[in-house]
Design a protein around this motif. Structure first.
Motif, PDB file in Angstrom:
ATOM      1  N   UNK A   1      12.490   6.667  -2.816  1.00  0.00           N
ATOM      2  CA  UNK A   1      11.950   6.805  -4.321  1.00  0.00           C
ATOM      3  C   UNK A   1      12.391   5.702  -5.266  1.00  0.00           C
ATOM      4  N   UNK A   2      11.326   5.564  -5.954  1.00  0.00           N
ATOM      5  CA  UNK A   2      11.474   4.371  -7.084  1.00  0.00           C
ATOM      6  C   UNK A   2      11.746   5.074  -8.368  1.00  0.00           C
ATOM      7  N   UNK A   3      12.457   4.327  -9.459  1.00  0.00           N
ATOM      8  CA  UNK A   3      12.362   4.813 -10.879  1.00  0.00           C
ATOM      9  C   UNK A   3      12.100   3.796 -11.665  1.00  0.00           C
ATOM     10  N   UNK A   4      11.470   4.056 -13.132  1.00  0.00           N
ATOM     11  CA  UNK A   4      11.290   2.898 -13.938  1.00  0.00           C
ATOM     12  C   UNK A   4      12.498   2.371 -14.140  1.00  0.00           C
ATOM     13  N   UNK A   5      12.529   1.036 -14.325  1.00  0.00           N
ATOM     14  CA  UNK A   5      13.769   0.346 -14.512  1.00  0.00           C
ATOM     15  C   UNK A   5      14.653   0.720 -15.892  1.00  0.00           C
TER      16      UNK A   5
ATOM     17  N   UNK B   1       4.030   5.527  -5.795  1.00  0.00           N
ATOM     18  CA  UNK B   1       3.789   5.400  -7.391  1.00  0.00           C
ATOM     19  C   UNK B   1       2.827   6.338  -8.105  1.00  0.00           C
ATOM     20  N   UNK B   2       1.366   6.180  -7.331  1.00  0.00           N
ATOM     21  CA  UNK B   2       0.500   7.004  -7.790  1.00  0.00           C
ATOM     22  C   UNK B   2       0.983   8.613  -7.679  1.00  0.00           C
ATOM     23  N   UNK B   3       1.559   8.802  -6.669  1.00  0.00           N
ATOM     24  CA  UNK B   3       1.807  10.342  -6.433  1.00  0.00           C
ATOM     25  C   UNK B   3       2.838  10.764  -7.408  1.00  0.00           C
TER      26      UNK B   3
ATOM     27  N   UNK C   1       0.925  -1.260   0.144  1.00  0.00           N
ATOM     28  CA  UNK C   1      -0.059   0.022  -0.137  1.00  0.00           C
ATOM     29  C   UNK C   1       0.966   1.322   0.018  1.00  0.00           C
ATOM     30  N   UNK C   2       1.775   1.229   0.900  1.00  0.00           N
ATOM     31  CA  UNK C   2       2.829   2.558   0.948  1.00  0.00           C
ATOM     32  C   UNK C   2       3.763   2.858  -0.595  1.00  0.00           C
TER      33      UNK C   2
END
Length: 258
Positions: A82-86, A61-63, A55-56
């Motif tokens: 933070x995540x980035x598109x691979x 990702x939605x934000x 959920x977190x």
């Protein structure tokens, strides 16, 4: 009792709700929903494992408008929230490390940092011997390496002016720790050089732009291999994770000597 949310998973993959149910009902793939180093995120349905973590991450990702089905996302090694598109990760992380080095150099009184060159080392990958029978081993692709090299070289500024501020070694160390660069001997060496008075006017630093990302990329490749999924996007991440072992960026840092 709340789930333990740390450490943040290295990789996450967004899947269609039906795909998530299929994985859950597949004895071979279902354990991947509980893997501590990766996260399978259903697009909209409620998760059944690692609920708080899913959920977190989904909210994050939605934000950032990164929710897209069949997309792999990798954790930023310099900002674990933070995540980035691979497919964007290699370029994003290599550039980020260069500019973090520039910030450290600025704290150390440098007047400028100059990009010199990019060197890419390739090797066949078997994810360090794990799941060897499942992972496709690819041939070294010189043309692909050159394309990555050219893309990166086109992204760096020829030189960045840093202002030549007063040396503050403690601020440099603090920034290094905040950006999780303390395991890089070249960054540590630069700080130690300036901590002892810095007798040089110019100093070349060669940084491995993938040092902090290697285990994350391997986790992403392993997850997608075990899920037996075809990712969306250009496929750049898979090719790079299978064949590139390091991307070294050579920089030249200059100090004005009075």
């Amino acid at each position: 009792m709340s789930e333990q949310l740390s450490p943040v998973p290295r990789v996450a993959i967004v899947v269609a709700d039906k795909t998530y149910r299929d994985i859950k009902n597949d004895d071979r793939r279902a354990p991947l929903l509980e893997a501590p180093d990766s996260l399978v995120v259903p697009y909209s349905t409620d998760p059944v494992f690692q609920i708080e973590r899913v959920v977190a991450v989904r909210e994050q990702l939605i934000a950032r408008d990164l929710m897209a089905i069949d997309q792999l996302l990798v954790r930023n090694p310099y900002d674990v929230t933070a995540y980035e598109l691979a497919d964007d990760a290699i370029e994003t992380f290599v550039k980020a490390k260069y500019y973090h080095l520039a910030s450290i150099a600025a704290h150390l009184g440098a007047s400028s940092i100059k990009f010199v060159k990019v060197e890419i080392e390739q090797e066949k990958s078997n994810i360090e011997g794990r799941v060897k029978t499942d992972v496709k081993v690819v041939k070294v692709d010189g043309e692909f390496a050159r394309s990555i090299k050219n893309r990166l070289e086109g992204r760096f500024e020829a030189a960045t002016e840093l202002g030549g501020k007063a040396v503050d070694v403690e601020k440099a160390r603090k920034f290094m720790l905040e950006r999780r660069l303390s395991n890089d001997p070249d960054v540590l060496g630069l700080i130690d050089l300036c901590a002892t008075g810095n007798p040089v006017r110019t100093h070349r630093v060669k940084i491995n732009g993938l040092r902090e990302s290697t285990q994350t990329f391997k986790a992403g490749l392993e997850l997608t291999t075990k899920l037996d999924m075809k990712l969306g996007g250009s496929g750049l991440f898979t090719r790079a994770a299978e064949s590139i072992s390091s991307i070294e960026v050579t920089t030249e840092i200059t100090w004005q000597k009075g």
